[in-house]
Design a protein around this motif. Structure first.
Motif, short mmCIF file in Angstrom:
data_model
loop_
_atom_site.label_atom_id
_atom_site.label_comp_id
_atom_site.label_asym_id
_atom_site.label_seq_id
_atom_site.Cartn_x
_atom_site.Cartn_y
_atom_site.Cartn_z
N VAL A 143 0.79 -1.10 0.04
CA VAL A 143 0.06 -0.01 0.02
C VAL A 143 1.09 1.17 -0.10
O VAL A 143 0.54 2.12 -0.85
N HIS A 144 2.07 1.42 0.81
CA HIS A 144 2.97 2.52 0.84
C HIS A 144 3.46 2.88 -0.44
O HIS A 144 3.55 3.85 -0.87
N ARG A 145 3.88 1.65 -1.39
CA ARG A 145 4.53 2.03 -2.58
C ARG A 145 3.35 2.53 -3.55
O ARG A 145 3.50 3.18 -4.44
N ALA A 146 2.06 1.81 -3.46
CA ALA A 146 0.96 1.94 -4.26
C ALA A 146 0.70 3.30 -4.05
O ALA A 146 0.55 4.17 -5.17
N THR A 147 0.70 3.94 -2.80
CA THR A 147 0.19 5.49 -3.01
C THR A 147 1.37 6.33 -3.41
O THR A 147 1.03 7.15 -3.97
N GLN A 148 2.64 6.04 -3.08
CA GLN A 148 3.55 6.74 -3.73
C GLN A 148 3.53 7.02 -5.09
O GLN A 148 3.59 7.93 -5.83
N ALA A 149 3.36 5.71 -5.81
CA ALA A 149 3.24 5.87 -7.44
C ALA A 149 2.24 6.29 -7.90
O ALA A 149 2.24 7.18 -8.70
N LEU A 150 0.92 6.39 -7.24
CA LEU A 150 -0.33 7.01 -7.64
C LEU A 150 -0.13 8.48 -7.73
O LEU A 150 -0.65 9.31 -8.35
N LYS A 151 0.46 9.19 -6.37
CA LYS A 151 0.66 10.39 -6.41
C LYS A 151 1.56 10.84 -7.43
O LYS A 151 1.34 12.10 -8.10
N GLU A 152 2.72 10.26 -7.64
CA GLU A 152 3.55 10.55 -8.96
C GLU A 152 2.69 10.60 -10.09
O GLU A 152 2.80 11.50 -10.98
N LEU A 153 1.93 9.71 -10.45
CA LEU A 153 1.00 9.57 -11.70
C LEU A 153 0.21 10.76 -11.72
O LEU A 153 -0.02 11.44 -12.70
N LYS A 154 -0.42 10.97 -10.67
CA LYS A 154 -1.18 12.23 -10.41
C LYS A 154 -0.68 13.48 -11.03
O LYS A 154 -1.20 14.38 -11.54
N GLN A 155 0.86 13.75 -10.39
CA GLN A 155 1.14 15.00 -10.82
C GLN A 155 1.76 14.99 -12.17
O GLN A 155 1.92 15.95 -12.94
N LEU A 156 1.99 13.62 -12.74
CA LEU A 156 2.19 13.70 -14.18
C LEU A 156 0.91 13.96 -15.21
O LEU A 156 1.11 14.50 -16.17
N GLY A 157 -0.21 13.92 -14.40
CA GLY A 157 -1.44 14.25 -15.40
C GLY A 157 -2.12 13.03 -15.92
O GLY A 157 -3.12 13.16 -16.40
N VAL A 158 -1.85 11.86 -15.53
CA VAL A 158 -2.46 10.73 -16.03
C VAL A 158 -3.60 10.36 -15.16
O VAL A 158 -3.63 10.50 -14.08
N HIS A 159 -4.59 9.71 -15.88
CA HIS A 159 -5.86 9.24 -15.12
C HIS A 159 -5.58 7.95 -14.51
O HIS A 159 -4.70 7.07 -15.26
#
Length: 805
Positions: free
Chosen positions: A684-700
């Motif tokens: 979960v910790h890694r997943a949360t970090q990856a999702l935040k990075e994708l959000k910053q990238l602008g990906v849905h």
């Protein structure tokens, strides 16, 4: 009465004492060594001592007679003289034999003293009886008796000293031998002169007293000389023998010292036992080892278990019979300390007779513990402590043999941790090891005493169950699935994994170990194909499925290189207007022999082998490139949804790879949507970090198949998501099953409260669409609108919608 005057020569008096003392020393010295002598040496020493002492007594007597001056001629009866010599030698021999025995009791001392004392007196008075002269001998009986007691008393003291000489140091013993010789010489001369004091020579009545020049003095002197030479020869022989014996004695002493050194300073414990085992002598090592000062055999046996006690008794009996034996036993000291000992029973020979038993005891506790540790490591997994494959193979063979006798069933469960390789690859082997340890503890708790858990290697486990029903096995398998899917908290990471279980039965599914294990393995892969986190009982056709899977695995390695993959796209439409708002990219495999294969026929194999990573990257690149081409063709811009595997999502450079693909294909980030499943949220910790990075990238980002995974609402609230995708399993039969309607309506309501859109897949009827529209589901996809289409057909579809709009 005409008594004759007696006078003595003092020179000859002292000479007589010297001769008796020298003979006594020689005889007693030889007698002291008789105890240790064996065979011919013993006979020689006995004879030499007897001759030396007997002739010495005789010589002393006649030297003393030469010292006596009588006024008459004296001759001797040679036969009686010879008899006196024999008497002296025999009494000496008997005396020496007495003092050479093993022990010297008071009775033996008295007997020996009486024999030698009466022998000396008998020789003296026999010699007096041999005198032939014109006179008679009269005795004073009081002094006659005193002379005999003098001989016995002095002999007793000399015998005691002689017996003690056997155990003293040679240097100290020399002076004691000299003293004993002087004492024995004194007893001989003392007895003689006491006897002479008791003697009166009375001449015949008509005899004129005058000195007769002729007597036997010459003959006596000659005989004394011969006797002296004999004594000297015996003395020299004694010296020679003594030298030889001293050498042997020295060697014996050295040997004794070496023995004592070996006994006292031996690293191993040494215990000497008498033949009956009642008496024991222990060296310091044995005392330290057993914590005992004395250890009779019976006491030793009480410190062991019954089987070891019997073993000790048997080996001790064999040793008493001359057969050395060795064994290992376990002993418990009075302090409760348990020792493993190697014990050697060795017979002790003295004069070719067994006089006891040596028990050599070696502490092998550390060795036994080391062997036990080696044996444990050989048959147990070092990471989890569970029995390993080598152990389970032996155990399963034994269980099958017992089941054959009792006509029982045996169940073999093969378990594999789903997505474990992903944990290893993404978080490292340290996390993987900790996860395996925690999973093994959970498996043990689930199985309990009903069976045994084994680790075969990697993330594969096995359980053997006996004396259970199939319902109990199924219940345990369900419990294992539910237990493993609970969150693992490891070093701040919340990990989620599942397990797939395959079950085979004896004797239905196989009658030997290899077949049962192979079939349980096949059933496990069938459980994985069902979607993981489940169990599957073996059925005969599974072997073909496993073989097909292996063939697919081999062919997947070549499919990418041969460009055998292609993408189809299923439109996603607005539930309200029916306009297309996106497409989902779905991979197909154009197999040269099997035709067009759908994802469920090969994706699970790709995930297991790790090929999903390069295949997934190809899908992403191809979908982004195609979407950009549609835009360049002037078609309506829309998002393309791409499914991600957990292995892709948790790669360290995943976000960087997405950015590079978008840059290379020139597709804007808002037109890419990544669909991840809840099962991808292993960490979960890694997943949360990856999702935040994708959000910053602008990906849905969308959660695919929502409701079929872990559904942790807390982390769902924390995740930066754009959409929830309702799984087709809830949409299907939604109209006929109110429970599905409740689930779907709840998911839609929850998503809206979390500020997320909802898309439902698998919509095939107007009734389903109406229900979704009624509950404000924003987007839908399914066969009601379109099947997955090739890229060319999607272009026509979009073009047609453009014309309509």
């Amino acid at each position: 009465m005409n008594s004759l005057d007696q006078s003595y020569s003092m020179t000859l008096f002292f000479l007589s004492y010297f001769i008796s003392a020298m003979a006594s020393y020689t005889a007693l010295d030889l007698g002291a060594r008789l105890h240790y002598a064996k065979g011919r040496g013993r006979v020689f020493l006995l004879c030499a001592g007897a001759v030396s002492m007997g002739l010495g007594i005789w010589a002393m007597y006649f030297v003393a007679m030469l010292a006596l001056h009588l006024p008459i001629a004296v001759e001797y009866d040679h036969l009686i003289v010879f008899f006196s010599i024999v008497l002296a030698v025999l009494s000496s021999a008997l005396t020496l034999w007495i003092v050479s025995e093993q022990s010297m009791s008071k009775t033996r001392v008295v007997k020996g003293s009486v024999v030698i004392g009466t022998g000396i007196a008998g020789m003296h008075y026999t010699g007096m009886a041999a005198m032939m002269m014109n006179a008679v001998i009269l005795y004073d009986w009081l002094w006659f008796t005193v002379s005999i007691f003098v001989a016995i008393l002095f002999s007793m003291v000399a015998l005691i000293l002689t017996f003690q000489l056997r155990s003293v140091d040679p240097v100290e013993g020399l002076w004691r031998k000299i003293f004993a010789g002087l004492l024995m010489g004194a007893s001989i001369t003392g007895m003689h002169y006491t006897g002479m004091y008791a003697t009166t020579f009375v001449a015949h009545e008509h005899m004129t007293i005058a000195v007769i020049p002729y007597d036997d003095s010459g003959l006596i002197a000659t005989m004394i000389g011969i006797v002296s030479v004999l004594i000297l020869v015996v003395t020299l022989a004694s010296v020679y023998v003594d030298k030889q014996f001293a050498g042997k004695t020295l060697r014996v002493l050295e040997s004794d010292q070496r023995y004592k050194s070996l006994f006292e300073h031996n690293y191993d414990g040494v215990i000497f036992y008498s033949i009956d085992g009642t008496q024991s002598v222990m060296n310091p090592a044995a005392m330290r080892l057993t914590k005992e000062q004395s250890l009779p055999l019976e006491k030793l046996k009480t410190m062991c278990i019954s089987t070891d006690a019997e073993l000790i008794s048997t080996h001790f009996t064999n040793a008493v019979q001359g057969d050395a034996r060795n064994c290992d036993i376990t002993l418990t000291t009075r302090e409760g300390c348990q020792l493993h000992l190697n014990m050697t029973h060795t017979p002790v020979f003295v004069d070719q007779q067994i006089t006891g038993v040596f028990m050599i005891v070696r502490d092998i506790t550390n060795k036994k513990e080391y062997e036990a540790k080696i044996n444990y490591l050989a048959f147990h997994d070092s990471l989890t402590g569970l029995p390993n494959r080598r152990f389970v193979e032996q155990q399963l063979d034994q269980v099958i043999m017992e089941a054959q006798k009792t006509d029982q069933q045996v169940y073999v469960l093969f378990l594999d941790l789903d997505h474990f390789k992903l944990v290893n690859d993404s978080l490292g082997h340290d996390f993987g090891d900790l996860l395996l340890q925690e999973a093994s503890l959970r498996l043990r708790e689930c199985v309990g005493k009903k069976g045994t858990v084994y680790r075969l290697g990697g993330d594969e486990f096995m359980v053997i169950l006996t004396d259970v029903t199939e319902r109990e096995v199924s219940s345990m398998a369900n419990e294992i699935n539910e237990t493993i899917e609970q969150a693992f908290f490891i070093h701040g990471h919340e990990l989620y994994i599942t397990t797939s279980i395959g079950i085979s039965r004896y004797p239905e599914d196989g009658q030997d170990r290899s077949v049962l294990m192979r079939n349980a393995d096949a059933a496990m892969y069938a459980a994985k194909d069902k979607g993981k986190n489940s169990f599957h009982l073996y059925v005969p056709n599974l072997e073909q499925a496993v073989n097909d899977k292996m063939n697919i695995q081999n062919e997947l390695n070549r499919a990418l290189a041969r460009q055998e993959f292609l993408l189809h796209y299923q439109p996603q439409v607005s539930a309200k207007s029916g306009a297309i708002v996106g497409v989902e990219a779905l991979i197909r495999w154009d197999h040269p022999e099997r035709g067009l294969l759908l994802p469920d026929q090969f994706i699970s194999v790709a995930e297991e082998t790790g090929l999903i990573v390069p295949i997934g990257e190809w899908v992403l690149r191809t979908a982004c490139k195609q979407n950009k081409q549609w835009q360049d063709q002037g078609l309506k811009p829309l998002r393309v949804a791409v499914n991600l595997s957990a292995r892709q999502f948790l790669k360290q450079d995943f976000t960087q790879m997405i950015a590079e693909i978008l840059h290379q294909t020139r597709l804007a980030p808002e037109y890419l949507e990544l669909e991840i499943t809840e099962s991808s949220m292993i960490d979960v910790h890694r997943a949360t970090q990856a999702l935040k990075e994708l959000k910053q990238l602008g990906v849905h980002v969308a959660i695919d198949d929502f409701g079929t995974g872990y559904s942790s609402l807390y982390y769902l609230k924390e995740f930066p998501l754009n959409r929830l995708k309702i799984d087709r399993s809830f949409v299907r039969d939604m109209i006929e099953q109110p429970s599905n309607q409740a689930i779907v309506s709840t998911i839609i309501s929850m998503a809206h409260h979390l500020q997320m859109h909802v898309i439902a897949e698998g919509v095939e009827t107007k009734e389903e669409l109406a229900f979704l529209q009624e509950h404000l589901c924003e987007e839908v996809q399914g066969y009601l609108f379109s099947r997955p289409l090739p890229s060319e057909d999607v272009a026509f579809y979009l073009q047609a919608q453009k014309g309509v709009s």
